[in-house]
Design an enzyme around this catalytic site. Structure first.
Site, PDB file in Angstrom:
ATOM      1  N   ARG A 121       0.805  -1.234   0.000  1.00 58.14           N
ATOM      2  CA  ARG A 121       0.000   0.000   0.000  1.00 58.14           C
ATOM      3  C   ARG A 121       0.827   1.268   0.000  1.00 58.14           C
ATOM      4  O   ARG A 121       0.322   2.339  -0.325  1.00 58.14           O
ATOM      5  CB  ARG A 121      -0.950  -0.015   1.191  1.00 58.14           C
ATOM      6  CG  ARG A 121      -1.874  -1.191   1.124  1.00 58.14           C
ATOM      7  CD  ARG A 121      -2.820  -1.209   2.279  1.00 58.14           C
ATOM      8  NE  ARG A 121      -3.876  -0.240   2.116  1.00 58.14           N
ATOM      9  CZ  ARG A 121      -4.692   0.113   3.096  1.00 58.14           C
ATOM     10  NH1 ARG A 121      -4.538  -0.406   4.287  1.00 58.14           N
ATOM     11  NH2 ARG A 121      -5.647   0.986   2.897  1.00 58.14           N
ATOM     12  N   GLN A 127      -0.964   2.427  -6.015  1.00 59.08           N
ATOM     13  CA  GLN A 127      -2.124   3.088  -5.394  1.00 59.08           C
ATOM     14  C   GLN A 127      -3.424   2.883  -6.154  1.00 59.08           C
ATOM     15  O   GLN A 127      -4.481   2.746  -5.549  1.00 59.08           O
ATOM     16  CB  GLN A 127      -1.855   4.584  -5.240  1.00 59.08           C
ATOM     17  CG  GLN A 127      -1.129   4.874  -3.943  1.00 59.08           C
ATOM     18  CD  GLN A 127      -0.869   6.341  -3.730  1.00 59.08           C
ATOM     19  OE1 GLN A 127      -1.604   7.204  -4.197  1.00 59.08           O
ATOM     20  NE2 GLN A 127       0.202   6.628  -3.027  1.00 59.08           N
ATOM     21  N   ASP A 130      -5.165  -0.269  -5.023  1.00 58.50           N
ATOM     22  CA  ASP A 130      -5.389  -0.457  -3.594  1.00 58.50           C
ATOM     23  C   ASP A 130      -6.884  -0.577  -3.283  1.00 58.50           C
ATOM     24  O   ASP A 130      -7.561   0.388  -2.943  1.00 58.50           O
ATOM     25  CB  ASP A 130      -4.752   0.713  -2.839  1.00 58.50           C
ATOM     26  CG  ASP A 130      -4.774   0.510  -1.340  1.00 58.50           C
ATOM     27  OD1 ASP A 130      -5.464  -0.407  -0.870  1.00 58.50           O
ATOM     28  OD2 ASP A 130      -4.109   1.291  -0.633  1.00 58.50           O
ATOM     29  N   SER A 133      -8.124   0.415   0.267  1.00 57.75           N
ATOM     30  CA  SER A 133      -8.394   1.851   0.437  1.00 57.75           C
ATOM     31  C   SER A 133      -9.707   2.244  -0.231  1.00 57.75           C
ATOM     32  O   SER A 133     -10.513   2.965   0.352  1.00 57.75           O
ATOM     33  CB  SER A 133      -7.268   2.694  -0.161  1.00 57.75           C
ATOM     34  OG  SER A 133      -6.173   2.696   0.707  1.00 57.75           O
ATOM     35  N   TYR A 228       0.805   1.450   9.414  1.00 58.99           N
ATOM     36  CA  TYR A 228      -0.245   0.949  10.290  1.00 58.99           C
ATOM     37  C   TYR A 228       0.103   1.249  11.745  1.00 58.99           C
ATOM     38  O   TYR A 228       1.222   1.642  12.069  1.00 58.99           O
ATOM     39  CB  TYR A 228      -0.386  -0.571  10.120  1.00 58.99           C
ATOM     40  CG  TYR A 228      -0.951  -0.966   8.782  1.00 58.99           C
ATOM     41  CD1 TYR A 228      -2.305  -0.814   8.516  1.00 58.99           C
ATOM     42  CD2 TYR A 228      -0.136  -1.492   7.783  1.00 58.99           C
ATOM     43  CE1 TYR A 228      -2.829  -1.168   7.297  1.00 58.99           C
ATOM     44  CE2 TYR A 228      -0.654  -1.855   6.555  1.00 58.99           C
ATOM     45  CZ  TYR A 228      -2.010  -1.692   6.317  1.00 58.99           C
ATOM     46  OH  TYR A 228      -2.526  -2.044   5.110  1.00 58.99           O
TER      47      TYR A 228
HETATM   48  P1  NAD Z   1      -6.434   0.433   9.399  1.00 58.80           P
HETATM   49  O1  NAD Z   1      -7.754   0.049   8.837  1.00 58.80           O
HETATM   50  O2  NAD Z   1      -5.418  -0.609   9.677  1.00 58.80           O
HETATM   51  O3  NAD Z   1      -6.696   1.219  10.797  1.00 58.80           O
HETATM   52  C1  NAD Z   1      -7.519   2.357  10.856  1.00 58.80           C
HETATM   53  C2  NAD Z   1      -6.912   3.355  11.817  1.00 58.80           C
HETATM   54  O4  NAD Z   1      -7.028   2.897  13.151  1.00 58.80           O
HETATM   55  C3  NAD Z   1      -5.413   3.619  11.595  1.00 58.80           C
HETATM   56  O5  NAD Z   1      -5.234   4.987  11.308  1.00 58.80           O
HETATM   57  C4  NAD Z   1      -4.781   3.227  12.938  1.00 58.80           C
HETATM   58  O6  NAD Z   1      -3.686   4.045  13.282  1.00 58.80           O
HETATM   59  C5  NAD Z   1      -5.944   3.418  13.887  1.00 58.80           C
HETATM   60  N1  NAD Z   1      -5.803   2.729  15.181  1.00 58.80           N
HETATM   61  C6  NAD Z   1      -5.301   1.492  15.429  1.00 58.80           C
HETATM   62  N2  NAD Z   1      -5.307   1.243  16.764  1.00 58.80           N
HETATM   63  C7  NAD Z   1      -5.831   2.338  17.368  1.00 58.80           C
HETATM   64  C8  NAD Z   1      -6.117   2.690  18.715  1.00 58.80           C
HETATM   65  N3  NAD Z   1      -5.831   1.850  19.738  1.00 58.80           N
HETATM   66  N4  NAD Z   1      -6.644   3.901  18.972  1.00 58.80           N
HETATM   67  C9  NAD Z   1      -6.923   4.752  17.958  1.00 58.80           C
HETATM   68  N5  NAD Z   1      -6.688   4.489  16.657  1.00 58.80           N
HETATM   69  C10 NAD Z   1      -6.146   3.292  16.365  1.00 58.80           C
HETATM   70  O7  NAD Z   1      -5.776   1.586   8.553  1.00 58.80           O
HETATM   71  P2  NAD Z   1      -5.982   1.951   7.011  1.00 58.80           P
HETATM   72  O8  NAD Z   1      -7.112   2.892   6.884  1.00 58.80           O
HETATM   73  O9  NAD Z   1      -6.013   0.695   6.217  1.00 58.80           O
HETATM   74  O10 NAD Z   1      -4.675   2.750   6.725  1.00 58.80           O
HETATM   75  C11 NAD Z   1      -3.448   2.257   7.174  1.00 58.80           C
HETATM   76  C12 NAD Z   1      -2.326   3.067   6.662  1.00 58.80           C
HETATM   77  O11 NAD Z   1      -2.131   2.843   5.293  1.00 58.80           O
HETATM   78  C13 NAD Z   1      -2.480   4.553   6.820  1.00 58.80           C
HETATM   79  O12 NAD Z   1      -1.237   5.042   7.243  1.00 58.80           O
HETATM   80  C14 NAD Z   1      -2.764   5.031   5.465  1.00 58.80           C
HETATM   81  O13 NAD Z   1      -2.393   6.364   5.271  1.00 58.80           O
HETATM   82  C15 NAD Z   1      -1.873   4.076   4.726  1.00 58.80           C
HETATM   83  N6  NAD Z   1      -2.166   4.076   3.330  1.00 58.80           N
HETATM   84  C16 NAD Z   1      -1.134   4.462   2.546  1.00 58.80           C
HETATM   85  C17 NAD Z   1      -1.320   4.520   1.216  1.00 58.80           C
HETATM   86  C18 NAD Z   1      -0.182   4.971   0.382  1.00 58.80           C
HETATM   87  O14 NAD Z   1       0.823   5.398   0.884  1.00 58.80           O
HETATM   88  N7  NAD Z   1      -0.286   4.876  -0.876  1.00 58.80           N
HETATM   89  C19 NAD Z   1      -2.514   4.142   0.650  1.00 58.80           C
HETATM   90  C20 NAD Z   1      -3.537   3.715   1.479  1.00 58.80           C
HETATM   91  C21 NAD Z   1      -3.341   3.677   2.838  1.00 58.80           C
END
Ligand code: NAD
Length: 383
Positions: A121, A127, A130, A133, A228
């Protein structure tokens, strides 16, 4: 190469792996598209639209007999997996870590399993592929609409001749992809939005969408690998819960999206916190599944109304409730991956490739994914 679009069989699943708009690029690349009759019906796409876009609509047996590649949204059932034949390729959101036994069945059958949830990701050229996302985005949007629908008051500040309605206070817990979309959607509906995450880098993103960052007494930085979060220690967890308990009571709506890869979702909204909320408040637990959720009182797939009249919604497959929009995004993710994997008219599943490597879970009768192999070890393994 013949590419078949399967009809989804999972209960409540209304998405379809490809939509007619996505066919142009694939047929231009020389692919022949077969669509199982009725595959688009859940997303209100009649078979004729696939035909007009250049596909051939075929009955189930023909689809599985003729296709070199089968495209799906969700993983197949065990019986569907057994219809697949040696050398056939299956692409979908297969959740290999949640169902390693299915991966073993596919490997034993000589099927190559490619899973979109294993896309790297953080790789910028991946992207467009993904799907986690794109589907989380749909989920975050839809969670706010569900909350607004269940909330018996207005979201925006409203001044009318009949009086003034106060804006709803909405708290978003977890500021990943779904959380950010939930913030944006709740703000567009006029709510006062605050948000919280254990990864400090999310603060700026949330603020840029109009949310106020919730500052707890205890500062926790739980930034983990690959963007993550890591699992909190028992001490951090207790401190976080105590701090959140104080804040949640004053919220009208709480939407939770927090996940930690490979672990049970963290418990953020305790039963005590729910019992301290005002009657009419709403919680949407987006993390709820058979593993548990972010709210102690949520029941996956059900709506719970507590004794103090708090409504807790725990939808299990939000993207399927917006099937046209979700399928359009998913189809774009899937066709981008498919086109990326094709070299000289065939699929090239080079293990050394930074995209083909991680997404190929089984190939040539073997399980390539180390994480899945570990889970299948006799001791029970562990991701
Ligand atoms: P996810 O579904 O794994 O988790 C959702 C959110 O829950 C995360 O922001 C995480 O930090 C938060 N979380 C976990 N435990 C927690 C707690 N105890 N209290 C409060 N919050 C908590 O996350 P996601 O939406 O799949 O995204 C994961 C990462 O992937 C992010 O950093 C996102 O920016 C990244 N991402 C990057 C790209 C890219 O770079 N191209 C694309 C998509 C997603």
């Amino acid at each position: 190469m013949k590419v078949g679009v399967a009809r989804e069989a999972a209960p409540g699943e209304r998405r379809v792996a490809l939509v007619p708009e996505a066919l142009g690029k694939l047929t231009a690349a020389g692919l022949e598209i077969l669509v199982e009759a009725g595959a688009g019906s859940g997303a209100q796409i009649p078979d004729e639209q696939f035909v007009e876009a250049g596909a051939k609509v075929v009955p189930t047996t023909e689809l599985y007999a003729q296709s070199d590649v089968i495209l799906r949204v969700q993983k197949p059932t065990e019986s569907e997996a057994k219809i697949l034949r040696k050398g056939q390729v299956l692409i979908g959101l297969l959740q290999p870590l949640l169902d390693p036994n299915l991966m073993q069945t596919l490997a034993d059958g000589g099927v190559s399993a490619i899973s979109l949830d294993a896309i790297p990701r953080t790789l910028s050229r991946a992207q467009t592929m993904d799907a986690l996302s794109s589907q989380a985005n749909v989920g975050g949007y839809k969670a706010v609409l569900l909350a607004a629908n269940a909330y018996g008051r207005y979201f925006p500040l409203l001044t009318t001749a009949a009086g003034t309605a106060k804006p709803a206070n909405v708290l978003i817990l977890g500021i990943g992809v779904a959380g950010l979309q939930a913030i944006g959607t709740a703000r567009r509906l006029g709510a006062v939005v605050s948000a919280y995450d254990v990864r400090p880098e999310t603060a700026e993103q949330a603020e840029s969408l109009g949310a106020k960052i919730l500052k707890l007494k205890t500062t926790i930085d739980a930034t983990g690998a690959g963007g993550y979060a890591r699992e909190l220690t028992a001490e951090e967890r207790a401190a976080q819960q105590a701090d959140l308990n104080e804040v949640i009571a004053s919220q009208d709506v709480v939407i939770t999206t927090a996940q930690v890869p490979g672990r049970k979702p963290p418990l953020l909204v305790t039963a005590d916190a729910v019992h301290a909320m005002k009657p009419g408040s709403v919680i949407v637990d987006m993390a709820a599944s058979a593993l548990g959720g972010n709210c102690e009182l949520s029941k996956a797939g059900e709506t719970v109304v507590t004794g103090n009249l708090v409504t807790i919604l725990s939808p299990e497959n939000l993207p399927a409730t917006m099937p046209i929009g979700a399928s359009q995004f998913y189809a774009r993710n899937l066709s981008a991956l498919l086109l990326q994997l094709i070299k000289d008219g065939a699929l090239n599943l080079d293990p050394a490739d930074e995209i083909a490597g991680p997404v190929t879970i089984t190939h040539g009768g073997e399980i390539r994914s180390e994480a899945v192999r570990k889970l299948l070890e006799p001791a029970g393994g562990g991701a």
